[in-house]
Design a protein around this motif. Structure first.
Motif, PDB file in Angstrom:
ATOM      1  N   ALA A  86       0.975  -1.286  -0.170  1.00  0.00           N
ATOM      2  CA  ALA A  86       0.040  -0.082   0.045  1.00  0.00           C
ATOM      3  C   ALA A  86       0.747   1.251  -0.156  1.00  0.00           C
ATOM      4  CB  ALA A  86      -0.883  -0.009   1.136  1.00  0.00           C
ATOM      5  N   ASN A  87       2.004   1.403   0.771  1.00  0.00           N
ATOM      6  CA  ASN A  87       2.844   2.479   0.933  1.00  0.00           C
ATOM      7  C   ASN A  87       3.456   2.690  -0.689  1.00  0.00           C
ATOM      8  OD1 ASN A  87       6.239   2.389   0.911  1.00  0.00           O
ATOM      9  ND2 ASN A  87       5.164   4.177   1.869  1.00  0.00           N
ATOM     10  N   GLY A  90       0.629   3.704  -3.130  1.00  0.00           N
ATOM     11  CA  GLY A  90       0.271   4.910  -2.542  1.00  0.00           C
ATOM     12  C   GLY A  90       1.357   6.128  -3.170  1.00  0.00           C
ATOM     13  N   TYR A  91       2.358   5.781  -2.841  1.00  0.00           N
ATOM     14  CA  TYR A  91       3.654   6.663  -3.656  1.00  0.00           C
ATOM     15  C   TYR A  91       3.353   6.807  -4.968  1.00  0.00           C
ATOM     16  CZ  TYR A  91       6.618   7.020   0.618  1.00  0.00           C
ATOM     17  OH  TYR A  91       7.341   7.431   2.020  1.00  0.00           O
ATOM     18  N   ALA A  94       0.123   9.037  -5.689  1.00  0.00           N
ATOM     19  CA  ALA A  94      -0.234  10.155  -4.693  1.00  0.00           C
ATOM     20  C   ALA A  94      -0.276  11.408  -5.683  1.00  0.00           C
ATOM     21  CB  ALA A  94       0.878  10.426  -3.567  1.00  0.00           C
ATOM     22  N   CYS A 103       1.533   7.939   3.226  1.00  0.00           N
ATOM     23  CA  CYS A 103       1.976   6.549   3.030  1.00  0.00           C
ATOM     24  C   CYS A 103       3.285   6.235   3.692  1.00  0.00           C
ATOM     25  CB  CYS A 103       2.281   6.479   1.652  1.00  0.00           C
ATOM     26  SG  CYS A 103       0.582   6.590   0.412  1.00  0.00           S
TER      27      CYS A 103
END
Length: 397
Positions: A86-87, A90-91, A94, A103
């Motif tokens: 997810a991080n 997400g990056y 974003a 994130c």
């Protein structure tokens, strides 16, 4: 699946897991100039991302023993890997800076839980030599991560694609954890059974846990200080050419990784405690060589000696935790140790930087020696405390 085949699969996934742990750590440094340009933020905003990740890392690693008891190692690894996915994704998508900061918190939560959980499992299930090789795999991942982002940028795809590809790799790791969920089991005596929060509190109040946390705090601070400050020391205070200084620092990290491979072999023949004592005795010598270096040759020698000496310390201290503190405390204690290590990596290099601002870069050398001697002295004191108290720890249930 036969026990032998199951163990082989488990070990293979554990090696890949440590590679995956290292992958994200070096990527941000390569991607940061592009990220900063994309969001129009200042150089200092990198500290905001790192601070957000640190909050998540400390929270999850500190509570990792409790999470292992509630969820089991396998489920913890799956969910933590999904947080890392997810991080990364997400990056990649974003559209605003606050999303990046949020994130980063996910990255810290996932990395802290994976780091502490898999180290606790490795210490309980694998030999000291295997644990040392696992940590060498982390170094491989830390090397491959920047290469992945560099190749993505060189291909003109941009930093978002780099994080998208990283997320894809981490998703594969999460799937591997999910498919082997039944193999990631700890016996009740290693902290793998379900417990309430009294286990965490009891571990914190068990006196031998604190010297172990201090050891990880000091050791990681020493490792990161050498890696972060040597280049500046050599170029700005010793007159070493930037290229040679870069070679010296690369030699340090290379010797740390290669040293872990060699230490994994030695740990099969030499008692881990003897190997640790020898390594910690040599580390201040490497620091002294860096301190006295007036040219590239001695600097490279000092950093190689220091890196090789430090190589087995983190993995062997981790592998020794169940014996040193008792298996019932191990999961909580390893989580605390990982948290302390993360703090040490931030606090000690930061303190050296403040000292260098006031007293000049010449403080770096004596700092390496002083912290190296402190780690050695503390390890000896912690070992004697453990002998007096006995190997087995009382029940925390």
């Amino acid at each position: 699946m036969s026990p032998f085949r199951g163990r082989t699969v488990l070990l293979g996934i554990a090696f890949l897991a440590f590679v995956s742990l290292g992958l994200p750590d070096g990527i941000l440094g390569v991607a940061w100039p592009s990220i900063r340009t994309a969001f129009g933020v200042t150089l200092g905003q990198l500290g905001v991302l790192l601070a957000s990740a640190m909050v998540g890392y400390l929270a999850s690693s500190f509570c990792a023993g409790w999470l292992v008891a509630r969820m089991g190692v396998g489920a913890l690894l799956v969910w933590s890997s999904l947080l890392m996915v997810a991080n990364s994704w997400g990056y990649a998508v974003a559209s605003a800076w606050p999303v990046m900061v949020a994130c980063a918190l996910l990255a810290g939560l996932g990395a802290g839980a994976i780091d502490a959980g898999i180290n606790a499992f490795a210490a309980a299930r694998f030999s000291a030599g295997v644990v040392t090789w696992l940590h060498a795999c982390y170094g491989v991942g830390a090397m491959l991560g920047p290469l992945l982002m560099t190749a993505t940028l060189a291909a003109g795809l941009g930093w978002r694609w780099g994080y998208g590809l990283l997320g894809l790799l981490l998703a594969g790791m999460a799937l591997a954890f999910a498919l082997t969920l039944g193999l990631w089991r700890l016996s009740p005596d290693t902290g793998g059974s379900r417990r309430d929060t009294e286990g965490l509190v009891a571990t914190l109040t068990y006196a031998p846990v604190w010297p172990g946390m201090a050891l990880f705090f000091l050791y990681t601070g020493l490792e990161v200080t050498a890696g972060q400050w040597s280049y500046t020391l050599l170029t700005e205070a010793r007159g070493v050419a930037p290229t040679m200084a870069g070679v010296a620092v690369a030699a340090y990290w290379g010797s740390l990784t290669v040293g872990r491979v060699v230490a994994g072999v030695l740990a099969r023949r030499v008692p881990p405690r003897s190997l640790l004592r020898a390594a910690l005795a040599v580390a201040p010598v490497g620091g002294a060589l860096v301190w006295s270096a007036d040219g590239a040759t001695r600097a490279v020698l000092g950093l190689v000696v220091l890196g090789a000496a430090l190589a087995p310390v983190y993995p062997l201290l981790t592998a020794d935790t169940p014996r040193r503190l008792g298996a019932r405390y191990a999961s909580h204690a390893i989580g605390f140790q990982v948290s302390a290590a993360y703090l040490g990596a931030a606090v000690i290099p930061g303190a050296v930087g403040v000292a260098a601002t006031w007293r000049g870069l010449d403080v770096v050398g004596p700092s390496l020696v002083a912290v190296g001697l402190a780690v050695f002295a503390l390890y000896e004191a912690a070992t004697r405390l453990g002998v007096r108290r006995g190997v087995a720890a009382p029940s925390v249930g």
